[in-house]
Structures are given as C-alpha cells and as structure tokens.
Design a protein around this motif. Structure first.
Motif, short mmCIF file in Angstrom:
data_model
loop_
_atom_site.label_atom_id
_atom_site.label_comp_id
_atom_site.label_asym_id
_atom_site.label_seq_id
_atom_site.Cartn_x
_atom_site.Cartn_y
_atom_site.Cartn_z
N GLU A 179 -2.90 -10.30 -0.06
CA GLU A 179 -2.34 -10.68 1.24
C GLU A 179 -1.16 -9.78 1.60
OE1 GLU A 179 -0.03 -14.45 3.29
OE2 GLU A 179 -1.46 -14.85 1.68
N GLU A 180 -0.29 -9.52 0.63
CA GLU A 180 0.86 -8.63 0.88
C GLU A 180 0.40 -7.21 1.21
OE1 GLU A 180 4.40 -10.47 -1.88
OE2 GLU A 180 2.68 -9.54 -2.89
N ILE A 181 -0.66 -6.76 0.57
CA ILE A 181 -1.20 -5.44 0.86
C ILE A 181 -1.66 -5.37 2.31
CG2 ILE A 181 -3.08 -3.82 0.36
CD1 ILE A 181 -2.87 -4.76 -2.59
N GLY A 182 -2.33 -6.40 2.77
CA GLY A 182 -2.78 -6.44 4.16
C GLY A 182 -1.64 -6.36 5.15
N VAL A 183 -0.56 -7.08 4.86
CA VAL A 183 0.62 -7.04 5.73
C VAL A 183 1.25 -5.65 5.69
CG1 VAL A 183 2.97 -7.94 6.02
CG2 VAL A 183 1.08 -9.51 5.55
N ARG A 184 1.38 -5.08 4.49
CA ARG A 184 1.99 -3.75 4.34
C ARG A 184 1.15 -2.68 5.05
NH1 ARG A 184 6.32 -3.58 0.16
NH2 ARG A 184 6.84 -5.78 0.07
N ARG A 185 -0.17 -2.82 5.01
CA ARG A 185 -1.03 -1.84 5.68
C ARG A 185 -0.70 -1.77 7.16
NH1 ARG A 185 -5.86 -0.38 8.00
NH2 ARG A 185 -7.08 1.10 6.77
#
Length: 192
Positions: A42-48
């Motif tokens: 989920e954090e990766i998606g936000v960071r992307r």
C-alpha cells in the motif's frame, strides 16, 4: 543471475552512478526503496503516485546506481532524486513550522531537497549512497541542500553528518508517519 539475486556477496565497486529515467524505472526504484525502507504494498502505491507527481517538476533530477548490463541498463541497486525546494511544496509546508521554531526557516529558500535516497541492503555500507548524493548535488546551482531522515541514530544519519548535514529541526511529524523525522541541511558542495 545478479549478485543480489544469487545470494553472493555483491561487489559494490562495480556499481555505476548514472542518470536515471525515474519515470521509466519507477517500479524498480520503489522495489529498492521497499527493501531498504521496509514499505508495504500500500505504501509503495502511494509513493509511486508521489514520485510521478514530483517528476512533473522540470528541475527534478535522478541518479541510479546500477550493476551489470541487463535489460534497461543493469540492475538498479540504489537511487536518489531531488528538486529545488519551493515553499509551496507539500514537504516544505509540513517542515516550515518546525524550522521556523528552530530559527532555520530561511533554509527553505535557495536549497535543493533530496527527496529520496535508498540503496539495497546488500549494497549498503559500501559508499554507494555517498556517491549518489554527492554526484546529484554537485550538479545543482543551489548553495545548500535539505533532506529529512528518521529521527534516530542510524547509518543514514551518520552518512549525512559526514557529508556536512546538520540537524535543523528534530521530532518533525509528517501526517502519515508514526515516527518522527529530523530535517537536516548542508552547504554545497557536500563535504568529502
């Protein structure tokens, strides 16, 4: 098979610092960040989303540390990116009150912000992060640099201090983070 996937000890001396098309390799860069920083999917998606938004800034710059000659220029084992600091940017609006209380809010003017710097764990401690950040900041016109780091004594904070960064504000809380950060600043060029 690359050193990190084969389980063999990596040869960090083989890492080449090169301009990085971060938009084209965003997923690979975020995989490095996830392993180095322990991010959830989920954090990766936000960071992307954040990274791609930052890259809309024409002054954003990115470098990668790559090993080997694989597809797309080799395996990405580290990356750094940043851009000139602007008071209207989200990061600046969050850190400004902390910097003002500490008497350092003028650092938000005429500074280059290191947005992210991450190196795969197997390649940490070999000078790759140092090479990435010094190469990136050597090419900017601003006279100083800012960054934020988790407010704990860590190898990353130790690296930043050896480069000339000092704490400008501590116990900085970002809205989505449960851990406090420190905002650090250094004159450019960075200390060698």
């Amino acid at each position: 098979m690359t050193p990190s996937s084969a389980g063999a000890a990596p040869d960090a001396d083989d890492a080449v610092i090169t301009p990085l098309d971060l938009a084209a390799r965003v997923d690979e860069a975020l995989a490095v960040q996830a392993r180095a920083f322990g991010l959830t999917d989920e954090e990766i998606g936000v960071r992307r989303h954040i990274v791609l938004r930052h890259l809309a800034n024409p002054q954003a710059r990115a470098l990668g540390a790559v090993v080997g000659d694989g597809p797309g220029g080799g395996e990405l084992v580290g990356f750094v990116y940043g851009m000139p600091c602007e008071r209207s940017q989200w990061w600046s609006t969050v850190v400004e009150p902390y910097l003002r209380r500490a008497g350092h809010d003028s650092w938000l003017d005429d500074s280059f912000t290191i947005t992210e710097l991450h190196v795969l764990p197997a390649y940490q401690g070999h000078g790759i992060g140092r090479r990435l950040i010094t190469t990136l900041t050597d090419g900017v016109p601003q006279p100083r640099s800012l960054l934020s780091a988790i407010d704990t004594e860590s190898p990353a904070r130790g690296l930043y201090r050896t480069l000339g960064y000092r704490d400008l504000a501590v116990r900085v809380m970002f809205p989505s983070a449960s851990t406090p950060y420190a905002v650090m600043g250094a004159p450019l060029p960075l200390r060698r």
